[in-house]
Design a protein around this motif. Structure first.
Motif, PDB file in Angstrom:
ATOM      1  N   GLN A  68     -13.126 -20.712-119.125  1.00 31.14           N
ATOM      2  CA  GLN A  68     -12.222 -19.766-120.010  1.00 31.14           C
ATOM      3  C   GLN A  68     -11.130 -18.790-119.325  1.00 31.14           C
ATOM      4  N   GLN A  69     -11.683 -18.185-117.928  1.00 32.87           N
ATOM      5  CA  GLN A  69     -11.174 -17.382-117.236  1.00 32.87           C
ATOM      6  C   GLN A  69     -10.185 -18.319-116.541  1.00 32.87           C
ATOM      7  N   GLY A  70     -10.259 -19.347-116.085  1.00 34.47           N
ATOM      8  CA  GLY A  70      -9.362 -20.359-115.387  1.00 34.47           C
ATOM      9  C   GLY A  70      -8.176 -20.625-116.618  1.00 34.47           C
ATOM     10  N   LEU A  71      -8.496 -20.772-117.460  1.00 33.29           N
ATOM     11  CA  LEU A  71      -7.259 -21.030-118.413  1.00 33.29           C
ATOM     12  C   LEU A  71      -6.703 -19.926-119.069  1.00 33.29           C
ATOM     13  N   ILE A  72      -7.238 -18.594-119.085  1.00 32.29           N
ATOM     14  CA  ILE A  72      -6.468 -17.486-119.343  1.00 32.29           C
ATOM     15  C   ILE A  72      -5.549 -16.951-118.022  1.00 32.29           C
ATOM     16  N   LYS A  73      -6.112 -17.266-116.865  1.00 36.29           N
ATOM     17  CA  LYS A  73      -5.290 -17.114-115.550  1.00 36.29           C
ATOM     18  C   LYS A  73      -4.135 -17.867-115.539  1.00 36.29           C
ATOM     19  N   ALA A  74      -4.502 -19.249-116.057  1.00 35.82           N
ATOM     20  CA  ALA A  74      -3.317 -20.265-115.886  1.00 35.82           C
ATOM     21  C   ALA A  74      -2.307 -19.674-117.068  1.00 35.82           C
ATOM     22  N   CYS A  75      -2.548 -19.276-118.127  1.00 34.81           N
ATOM     23  CA  CYS A  75      -1.670 -18.831-119.189  1.00 34.81           C
ATOM     24  C   CYS A  75      -0.640 -17.802-118.540  1.00 34.81           C
ATOM     25  N   ASN A  76      -1.203 -17.067-117.583  1.00 33.89           N
ATOM     26  CA  ASN A  76      -0.318 -15.964-116.964  1.00 33.89           C
ATOM     27  C   ASN A  76       0.775 -16.818-116.230  1.00 33.89           C
ATOM     28  N   VAL A  77       0.486 -17.660-115.657  1.00 35.00           N
ATOM     29  CA  VAL A  77       1.424 -18.347-114.473  1.00 35.00           C
ATOM     30  C   VAL A  77       1.720 -19.682-115.062  1.00 35.00           C
ATOM     31  N   ILE A  78       1.645 -19.916-116.288  1.00 39.45           N
ATOM     32  CA  ILE A  78       1.945 -21.484-116.728  1.00 39.45           C
ATOM     33  C   ILE A  78       3.255 -21.926-116.258  1.00 39.45           C
ATOM     34  N   ASP A  79       4.292 -21.112-115.944  1.00 38.89           N
ATOM     35  CA  ASP A  79       5.556 -21.804-115.552  1.00 38.89           C
ATOM     36  C   ASP A  79       5.431 -22.337-114.226  1.00 38.89           C
ATOM     37  N   LEU A  80       4.613 -21.557-113.234  1.00 40.30           N
ATOM     38  CA  LEU A  80       4.409 -22.118-111.740  1.00 40.30           C
ATOM     39  C   LEU A  80       3.464 -23.436-112.141  1.00 40.30           C
ATOM     40  N   ILE A  81       2.562 -23.305-112.777  1.00 36.66           N
ATOM     41  CA  ILE A  81       1.816 -24.515-112.880  1.00 36.66           C
ATOM     42  C   ILE A  81       2.605 -25.911-113.363  1.00 36.66           C
ATOM     43  N   ILE A  82       3.402 -25.638-114.395  1.00 41.24           N
ATOM     44  CA  ILE A  82       4.231 -26.695-114.857  1.00 41.24           C
ATOM     45  C   ILE A  82       5.121 -27.171-113.762  1.00 41.24           C
ATOM     46  N   GLU A  83       5.687 -26.279-112.810  1.00 40.02           N
ATOM     47  CA  GLU A  83       6.402 -26.625-111.950  1.00 40.02           C
ATOM     48  C   GLU A  83       5.719 -27.391-110.803  1.00 40.02           C
ATOM     49  N   ILE A  84       4.402 -27.047-110.586  1.00 34.86           N
ATOM     50  CA  ILE A  84       3.756 -27.893-109.732  1.00 34.86           C
ATOM     51  C   ILE A  84       3.439 -29.287-110.293  1.00 34.86           C
ATOM     52  N   LEU A  85       3.145 -29.200-111.557  1.00 34.49           N
ATOM     53  CA  LEU A  85       2.849 -30.787-112.061  1.00 34.49           C
ATOM     54  C   LEU A  85       3.964 -31.575-112.190  1.00 34.49           C
TER      55      LEU A  85
END
Length: 751
Positions: free
Chosen positions: A388-405
């Motif tokens: 849950q902590q990882g998903l909440i943290k991921a939601c805050n930087v979701i644009d960066l994660i999409i760019e990485i993917l």
């Protein structure tokens, strides 16, 4: 055979002491029976066959809210997977677990004929069906998926089975136990569910509680058949030591009948009377009536049904009810003893336990179960929190994660970037994005969850739900941590669960506890009277009163071969030709009218007319006051003191006989009597009875007359002073009283 092979065989022979091998083998066998078959475990109160059956039903999904399944299916599955013994042992154990008259809390819900309290057996397993009871599912089999108990390999190591079930209530006390092992046995009475739960809670609040204090909660056994415990004061010692005897009585109610005739109605029976003993009780009552121990019972009927026990004794008018109740308690199974031996397997070895130690073992087991349960739950919640902590943290930087993917060639490259910030090979839109990506440090579990996350999770409400769920998870972690860190918190959780069980499953006590006086049967003094014994030529006997005999004297004398005046309280001594003496009470002979047929004497004594003949019959009161003369076909004679025949056994040896000899004559000696012996060759010898020596009844005696070869005595006559007796010999009369008195052990005279 090759010599080398011979040497190898010799080298493989192990020499050992036979007695040591037998001792070790027997101990191994005994411990196997004790631990693996006959005795329950103190933690779950179950024997292995019971534990395996319940676990198998749990595995098959035969829950309390699911349809019944064939018993044969359950038995077969249990036998094939966990219990490699006969199917009858599994089915028998399963039947008992379903019988509410044997178990304080039945663990199996049986559908069909599962036997009755009167001893009727259950139907074959192919006809009956079963499923788990709700209490079994909730308090015996719950949390098996939370690593609360150890699982061990089954007999062929193809399956796993629980070493013990995580039972949350003290089943050993609630349902009791019975088992016979090798050299030891267990017998634990069932108790009231609510009382036992209260006792556990009291122990958890005060681990130093004494047996007396515990008995304020657990007052005594509570048998499913009800009844009355008659020695309440003995329970303290029994619960302290784990051993003793409980006296149980059935409950008798008095119902008023018509015309002043009362009825005794038995509505509850002792726990030990279950089964065949109900039939034995009825037979015992019949015997009391037949033996005239009571004349108050007119009829007895068993009106028991599904509604309960109802055995009705109809009484005659004016019956002494209290005396009859005491007689039933004293002479039948209506009062019985339950032997208590609270033996169970504790810490891997059989141990006799008192009440408090049993609860102590149970509570320690509950703490162990709770510890393992909440450790498992805590680990799951901590794992959930991490994700849950990882998903909440991921939601805050979701644009960066999409760019990485989008910039990664494969999942491995993207995962390495999320965990370790490795950006090599990933195409970013800007240097700033690459710099931010290099700072990422998700855990491996968090990275896997991010990669598996679906796009709809980015909706605002979903994110809010995720945050709320995270807060709930943190609250659970705090709760579970508190339970694991503080024993008092764990105790509260256990007690809360116990109270919930008590509220749903407790019932009123069935067995009454009391201190009752021992039943005393006061024998009514029998009025002594004179009666006349009549025996006809067919061996039928009866007794009549003296006035009846006097009125019918001529007919009686003509029709009967034996007429004796005796006391009604006396016994008859029946001497037979094979040297036995049978005793029969005059009261056992039918007493009635002159024209009654009577009964064969064989029916009221051990005398068997097909194997022996009666030589002499006399009342024991007369026999013990006289000396008895014995004479045999081989002319062996003796005197025996009549006191030797005052015995208690119904059949005893009256005299010792030589081979091929028979007892010919027995009579009571009078003063100045003479004896005349007559042989088959018509030899006569008259001797003075004073010359006959007195011997013990186990002696053969002395020779009375010297007989020729192939000669034997046919008759012996006893003559008193004034007797004049004649017998016929070859058409002429011989006056016995005129024969010359000769010496004993002479040939006599030919007639």
């Amino acid at each position: 055979m090759d010599r080398n092979i011979d040497n190898n065989v010799d080298n493989n022979i192990i020499q050992t002491e036979y007695s040591e091998l037998m001792q070790k083998s027997y101990i191994d066998y005994a411990m196997s029976v004790i631990i693996a078959r006959a005795l329950p475990d103190v933690r779950d109160g179950l024997k292995p066959v019971q534990r395996r059956t319940l676990y198998d039903m749990h595995e098959l999904g035969i829950r309390y809210d699911k349809p019944y399944r064939k018993s044969a299916r359950i038995v077969g599955d249990t036998m094939g997977k966990y219990h490699p013994h006969g199917d009858s042992s599994i089915y028998d154990a399963m039947v008992v677990l379903a019988q509410d008259f044997k178990k304080g809390m039945p663990l199996i819900d049986g559908h069909g004929n599962f036997g009755s309290i009167e001893g009727d057996g259950a139907a074959a397993m192919r006809y009956t069906e079963a499923r788990l009871q709700k209490i079994t599912q909730e308090a015996y089999l719950a949390d098996l998926d939370k690593n609360v108990v150890d699982f061990i390999p089954n007999y062929d190591e193809t399956e796993k089975e629980p070493e013990v079930l995580p039972v949350k209530v003290p089943n050993l006390l609630i349902n009791g136990a019975e088992g016979i092992a090798v050299g030891m046995a267990t017998s634990i009475p069932p108790h009231n569910f609510g009382e036992v739960v209260d006792g556990v809670i009291a122990y958890m609040k005060n681990p130093d509680i004494t047996t007396a204090e515990m008995m304020q909660y657990i007052k005594g056994p509570d048998f499913p058949t009800g009844g009355i415990v008659a020695n309440q004061d003995d329970l303290a010692a029994i619960y302290e030591t784990g051993q003793g005897k409980i006296k149980i009585r059935g409950r008798i109610e008095i119902e008023k009948g018509k015309a002043g005739k009362d009825k005794l109605v038995i509505t509850e029976i002792p726990y030990t009377m279950i089964g065949a003993n109900i039939g034995k009780f009825l037979n015992d009552v019949y015997s009391l009536v037949e033996s005239k121990a009571t004349t108050d019972i007119v009829d007895i009927t068993n009106q028991s049904s599904k509604e309960g026990i109802r055995i009705v004794l109809e009484l005659k008018k004016g019956a002494d009810v209290e005396a009859l109740k005491n007689l039933l308690y004293k002479k039948t199974k209506l009062e019985d003893t339950f032997g208590v031996n609270m033996l169970a397997v504790a810490n891997g070895r059989p141990e006799t336990l008192g009440l408090v130690p049993i609860i102590r073992h149970h509570v320690n087991f509950q703490y162990e179960i709770a510890k393992r349960k909440y450790e498992t739950l805590l680990a799951k919640e901590q794992e959930k929190e991490e994700i849950q902590q990882g998903l909440i943290k991921a939601c805050n930087v979701i644009d960066l994660i999409i760019e990485i993917l989008r910039g990664s060639r494969d999942q491995k490259m993207a995962k390495a970037c999320l965990i370790n910030g490795e950006t090599e090979g990933i195409k970013f839109k800007s240097k700033a994005s690459e710099a931010m990506a290099a700072q990422l440090c998700f855990t491996e579990r968090q990275a896997a969850a991010i990669l598996e996350m679906r796009l709809y999770k980015l909706i605002g409400l979903e994110i809010e739900a995720l945050i709320k769920e995270h807060e709930e998870t943190r609250a659970k972690i705090a709760e579970y941590s508190d339970i694991l860190e503080h024993r008092s918190s764990m105790a509260k959780v256990i007690m809360k669960e116990l109270k919930a069980f008590r509220k749903e499953y407790a019932r009123d006590r069935r067995t009454e506890l009391d201190n009752l006086e021992e039943a005393v049967v006061v024998k009514k003094e029998l009025e002594v009277s004179d009666v006349v014994l009549l025996m006809d030529r067919f061996g039928y006997v009866k007794t009549v009163d003296t006035s009846t005999y006097d009125r019918n004297k001529d007919t009686a004398d003509a029709e009967n071969k034996l007429i004796l005046k005796v006391k009604n309280i006396d016994k008859l001594c029946i001497f037979t030709n094979n040297g036995n003496m049978h005793l029969v009470k005059v009261l056992d002979l039918p007493y009635g009218k002159f024209r009654d047929k009577g009964t064969p004497i064989d029916n009221v004594s051990n005398y068997d007319s097909s194997k022996e003949d009666i030589v002499f019959i006399a009342p024991l009161m007369d026999v013990e006051k006289h000396k008895l003369i014995f004479g045999t076909k081989s002319a062996m004679i003796k005197l025996v003191d009549g006191a030797e025949f005052v015995v208690t056994r119904k059949t005893s040896q009256a005299t010792k006989l030589m081979d091929d000899d028979e007892l010919l004559f027995v009579d009571m000696l009078s003063e100045n009597a003479t004896m005349v012996m007559r042989s088959k060759k018509e030899m006569f010898l008259r001797i003075d009875c004073g010359t006959i020596p007195e011997k013990k009844k186990a002696a053969v005696g002395v020779r009375g007359m010297r007989l020729d070869r192939e000669d034997e005595l046919t008759d012996i006559y006893l003559l008193n002073d004034q007797d004049e007796k004649e017998v016929e010999v070859k058409g002429k009369q011989v006056a016995l009283h005129r024969l010359h008195i000769a010496n004993r052990d002479t040939k006599g005279v030919k007639k």
